[in-house]
Write an enzyme that holds these catalytic residues in place. Structure first.
Site, PDB file in Angstrom:
ATOM      1  N   TYR A 160      40.062  -5.679  -9.910  1.00  0.00           N
ATOM      2  CA  TYR A 160      40.431  -7.098  -9.703  1.00  0.00           C
ATOM      3  C   TYR A 160      41.391  -7.574 -10.809  1.00  0.00           C
ATOM      4  O   TYR A 160      42.242  -8.441 -10.583  1.00  0.00           O
ATOM      5  CB  TYR A 160      39.174  -7.969  -9.610  1.00  0.00           C
ATOM      6  CG  TYR A 160      39.412  -9.293  -8.905  1.00  0.00           C
ATOM      7  CD1 TYR A 160      39.854  -9.328  -7.582  1.00  0.00           C
ATOM      8  CD2 TYR A 160      39.192 -10.504  -9.547  1.00  0.00           C
ATOM      9  CE1 TYR A 160      40.083 -10.530  -6.921  1.00  0.00           C
ATOM     10  CE2 TYR A 160      39.410 -11.718  -8.897  1.00  0.00           C
ATOM     11  CZ  TYR A 160      39.850 -11.718  -7.592  1.00  0.00           C
ATOM     12  OH  TYR A 160      40.066 -12.919  -6.950  1.00  0.00           O
ATOM     13  N   LYS A 167      41.926 -16.247 -11.842  1.00  0.00           N
ATOM     14  CA  LYS A 167      40.792 -17.040 -11.325  1.00  0.00           C
ATOM     15  C   LYS A 167      40.070 -17.759 -12.471  1.00  0.00           C
ATOM     16  O   LYS A 167      39.577 -18.876 -12.289  1.00  0.00           O
ATOM     17  CB  LYS A 167      39.812 -16.154 -10.549  1.00  0.00           C
ATOM     18  CG  LYS A 167      40.349 -15.619  -9.219  1.00  0.00           C
ATOM     19  CD  LYS A 167      40.712 -16.719  -8.233  1.00  0.00           C
ATOM     20  CE  LYS A 167      40.887 -16.170  -6.823  1.00  0.00           C
ATOM     21  NZ  LYS A 167      41.458 -17.179  -5.901  1.00  0.00           N
TER      22      LYS A 167
HETATM   23  P1  NAD Z   1      44.218 -14.811   3.268  1.00  0.00           P
HETATM   24  O1  NAD Z   1      45.239 -13.729   3.085  1.00  0.00           O
HETATM   25  O2  NAD Z   1      43.834 -15.130   4.636  1.00  0.00           O
HETATM   26  O3  NAD Z   1      44.670 -16.118   2.497  1.00  0.00           O
HETATM   27  C1  NAD Z   1      45.529 -16.133   1.392  1.00  0.00           C
HETATM   28  C2  NAD Z   1      46.582 -17.163   1.666  1.00  0.00           C
HETATM   29  O4  NAD Z   1      47.426 -17.347   0.547  1.00  0.00           O
HETATM   30  C3  NAD Z   1      47.495 -16.785   2.853  1.00  0.00           C
HETATM   31  O5  NAD Z   1      47.452 -17.807   3.809  1.00  0.00           O
HETATM   32  C4  NAD Z   1      48.868 -16.719   2.214  1.00  0.00           C
HETATM   33  O6  NAD Z   1      49.885 -17.150   3.088  1.00  0.00           O
HETATM   34  C5  NAD Z   1      48.684 -17.684   1.063  1.00  0.00           C
HETATM   35  N1  NAD Z   1      49.739 -17.536   0.039  1.00  0.00           N
HETATM   36  C6  NAD Z   1      49.992 -16.481  -0.775  1.00  0.00           C
HETATM   37  N2  NAD Z   1      51.094 -16.726  -1.524  1.00  0.00           N
HETATM   38  C7  NAD Z   1      51.532 -17.970  -1.185  1.00  0.00           C
HETATM   39  C8  NAD Z   1      52.642 -18.774  -1.581  1.00  0.00           C
HETATM   40  N3  NAD Z   1      53.539 -18.379  -2.486  1.00  0.00           N
HETATM   41  N4  NAD Z   1      52.781 -20.002  -1.007  1.00  0.00           N
HETATM   42  C9  NAD Z   1      51.899 -20.445  -0.075  1.00  0.00           C
HETATM   43  N5  NAD Z   1      50.843 -19.721   0.334  1.00  0.00           N
HETATM   44  C10 NAD Z   1      50.665 -18.502  -0.195  1.00  0.00           C
HETATM   45  O7  NAD Z   1      42.948 -14.310   2.419  1.00  0.00           O
HETATM   46  P2  NAD Z   1      41.571 -15.068   2.036  1.00  0.00           P
HETATM   47  O8  NAD Z   1      40.629 -13.977   1.690  1.00  0.00           O
HETATM   48  O9  NAD Z   1      41.222 -16.053   3.080  1.00  0.00           O
HETATM   49  O10 NAD Z   1      41.964 -15.793   0.664  1.00  0.00           O
HETATM   50  C11 NAD Z   1      41.833 -17.182   0.463  1.00  0.00           C
HETATM   51  C12 NAD Z   1      41.279 -17.499  -0.923  1.00  0.00           C
HETATM   52  O11 NAD Z   1      39.935 -17.031  -1.018  1.00  0.00           O
HETATM   53  C13 NAD Z   1      42.044 -16.827  -2.073  1.00  0.00           C
HETATM   54  O12 NAD Z   1      42.104 -17.737  -3.164  1.00  0.00           O
HETATM   55  C14 NAD Z   1      41.141 -15.680  -2.434  1.00  0.00           C
HETATM   56  O13 NAD Z   1      41.328 -15.280  -3.774  1.00  0.00           O
HETATM   57  C15 NAD Z   1      39.793 -16.324  -2.220  1.00  0.00           C
HETATM   58  N6  NAD Z   1      38.643 -15.419  -2.102  1.00  0.00           N
HETATM   59  C16 NAD Z   1      38.642 -14.401  -1.189  1.00  0.00           C
HETATM   60  C17 NAD Z   1      37.535 -13.574  -1.091  1.00  0.00           C
HETATM   61  C18 NAD Z   1      37.507 -12.425  -0.103  1.00  0.00           C
HETATM   62  O14 NAD Z   1      36.707 -11.498  -0.285  1.00  0.00           O
HETATM   63  N7  NAD Z   1      38.298 -12.458   0.957  1.00  0.00           N
HETATM   64  C19 NAD Z   1      36.416 -13.769  -1.934  1.00  0.00           C
HETATM   65  C20 NAD Z   1      36.458 -14.830  -2.860  1.00  0.00           C
HETATM   66  C21 NAD Z   1      37.565 -15.643  -2.941  1.00  0.00           C
HETATM   67  O1  0WE Z   2      40.958 -12.810  -4.329  1.00  0.00           O
HETATM   68  C1  0WE Z   2      40.807 -11.833  -3.607  1.00  0.00           C
HETATM   69  C2  0WE Z   2      41.982 -11.096  -3.006  1.00  0.00           C
HETATM   70  C3  0WE Z   2      43.273 -11.561  -3.551  1.00  0.00           C
HETATM   71  C4  0WE Z   2      44.490 -10.728  -3.293  1.00  0.00           C
HETATM   72  C5  0WE Z   2      44.576  -9.676  -2.398  1.00  0.00           C
HETATM   73  C6  0WE Z   2      45.788  -8.999  -2.251  1.00  0.00           C
HETATM   74  C7  0WE Z   2      45.950  -7.814  -1.338  1.00  0.00           C
HETATM   75  C8  0WE Z   2      47.396  -7.584  -0.923  1.00  0.00           C
HETATM   76  C9  0WE Z   2      45.576 -11.068  -4.034  1.00  0.00           C
HETATM   77  N1  0WE Z   2      46.744 -10.419  -3.923  1.00  0.00           N
HETATM   78  C10 0WE Z   2      46.874  -9.397  -3.047  1.00  0.00           C
HETATM   79  N2  0WE Z   2      48.081  -8.770  -2.987  1.00  0.00           N
HETATM   80  C11 0WE Z   2      48.382  -7.850  -2.029  1.00  0.00           C
HETATM   81  O2  0WE Z   2      49.486  -7.265  -2.044  1.00  0.00           O
HETATM   82  N3  0WE Z   2      39.515 -11.406  -3.366  1.00  0.00           N
HETATM   83  C12 0WE Z   2      38.421 -12.050  -4.032  1.00  0.00           C
HETATM   84  C13 0WE Z   2      39.218 -10.235  -2.520  1.00  0.00           C
HETATM   85  C14 0WE Z   2      39.164  -9.056  -3.417  1.00  0.00           C
HETATM   86  O3  0WE Z   2      40.295  -8.480  -3.874  1.00  0.00           O
HETATM   87  C15 0WE Z   2      39.933  -7.451  -4.718  1.00  0.00           C
HETATM   88  C16 0WE Z   2      38.538  -7.389  -4.798  1.00  0.00           C
HETATM   89  C17 0WE Z   2      38.042  -8.430  -3.967  1.00  0.00           C
HETATM   90  C18 0WE Z   2      36.624  -8.801  -3.746  1.00  0.00           C
HETATM   91  C19 0WE Z   2      40.727  -6.562  -5.433  1.00  0.00           C
HETATM   92  C20 0WE Z   2      40.123  -5.598  -6.211  1.00  0.00           C
HETATM   93  C21 0WE Z   2      38.753  -5.545  -6.307  1.00  0.00           C
HETATM   94  C22 0WE Z   2      37.932  -6.424  -5.608  1.00  0.00           C
END
Ligand code: NAD
Ligand code: 0WE
Length: 263
Positions: A160, A167
């Site tokens: 991560y 974060k």
């Molecule tokens: P997602 O890919 O569906 O959402 C990420 C969004 O960020 C996308 O809509 C993308 O268009 C937007 N984005 C990225 N760069 C951007 C930019 N320059 N301008 C405008 N928008 C931009 O994935 P998600 O998992 O729904 O992620 C949403 C949030 O939840 C993130 O902050 C992620 O870190 C957080 N999160 C995800 C998880 C997980 O396991 N999926 C867990 C905890 C927190």
């Molecule tokens: O916040 C996230 C994911 C955020 C994310 C994911 C990507 C994949 C594609 C940000 N940037 C990118 N860039 C890319 O090119 N999470 C909380 C989900 C997540 O991501 C991980 C995790 C978990 C959980 C990455 C490494 C280890 C654990």
């Protein structure tokens, strides 16, 4: 306080961070719509336009506006649109994160770069500050803003890396904005979600095995769903959470309370 019968009835809420139906922002949208909110949406670029247009129609038909959060003019235009459409903003959902792929793979000392650090912190942390900086003059009394975070901000998590640093910065920004916007009636909180299979997550090497480990080593003995995050978001955007600000609320099945998982 006068509580509405439906959690967020009539509240005008801006949703930022929708990419597709698997997005956490999509589950948040559905919960907000079900509970009576009026919604407006922004999307990163034209690649997402078709999905957002359809998705807006299915969830009340609010405005849609392109907004690259790395661009201050785009942010200004987005808030101007919300102001023109609504007058005031009652809620903001920031569900955005991005790191260049090489920043979230391998050992930190091998992958971190100045440019990668900069982009990750810009898009994943500063973008929330930028939105609040621009939007707060138009936010109503009893309004609420939320962002999404992950436990990797508090405890080192394999791969991560730079996202964990961003974060941590994002969670600190929640406390700073909550401190000074509170007296204007604006609350600011984050939801720390457990792992969910979304587009952002599916690109990550070993995500599935992490999801499986998490599912068995968590107090609730299962993974959490995007719908559960959506319902917590609705609560935080509603007046039901009127005494809560500056917090990180964990929706992770209790994962974060254990130092070591129990058999
Ligand atoms: P997602 O890919 O569906 O959402 C990420 C969004 O960020 C996308 O809509 C993308 O268009 C937007 N984005 C990225 N760069 C951007 C930019 N320059 N301008 C405008 N928008 C931009 O994935 P998600 O998992 O729904 O992620 C949403 C949030 O939840 C993130 O902050 C992620 O870190 C957080 N999160 C995800 C998880 C997980 O396991 N999926 C867990 C905890 C927190
Ligand atoms: O916040 C996230 C994911 C955020 C994310 C994911 C990507 C994949 C594609 C940000 N940037 C990118 N860039 C890319 O090119 N999470 C909380 C989900 C997540 O991501 C991980 C995790 C978990 C959980 C990455 C490494 C280890 C654990």
């Amino acid at each position: 306080m006068n509580y509405n019968s439906s959690m967020v009835e009539g509240k005008k809420i801006l949703v930022v961070g929708l990419a597709n139906k698997y997005s956490i922002a999509a589950a948040i949208t559905k919960s907000l719509h079900k509970n009576g909110a009026q919604l407006g949406f922004s999307y990163q670029n034209e690649r997402f336009e078709k999905f957002i247009t359809e998705f807006s129609k299915e969830n009340g038909g609010g405005f849609t506006q392109v907004c690259d959060l790395a661009n201050d003019d785009d942010i200004k235009k987005l808030i101007a649109t919300a102001k023109k459409e609504w007058g005031q903003i009652d809620g903001i959902v920031h569900s955005v994160g991005f790191a260049p792929a090489d920043q979230i793979s391998g050992n930190i000392e091998d992958c971190i770069t100045r440019e990668g650090f900069k982009i990750t912190h810009d898009v994943s942390s500063y973008s929330f500050s930028a939105l609040l900086k621009e939007a707060h003059p138009f936010m109503s009394d009893n309004s609420s803003a939320i962002t999404l975070t992950y436990v990797g901000s508090q405890e080192a998590t394999p791969n991560y890396n730079v996202m964990g640093m961003a974060k941590a910065s994002l969670e600190a920004s929640v406390r700073y904005f909550a401190s000074t916007l509170g007296s204007k009636g604006i609350r600011v909180n984050s939801i720390s979600a457990g792992p969910i299979k979304t587009l952002a997550a599916s690109g990550i090497k070993g995500f599935k095995s992490m999801l499986n480990k998490h599912g068995v080593s968590t107090p609730l003995a299962r993974n959490i769903t995007a719908e559960e995050v959506g319902n917590t978001a609705t609560f935080l955007l509603s007046d039901m959470s009127s005494g809560i600000t500056g917090q990180t609320i964990y929706v992770d099945g209790g994962y974060n309370i254990q130092a070591i998982s129990f058999d």
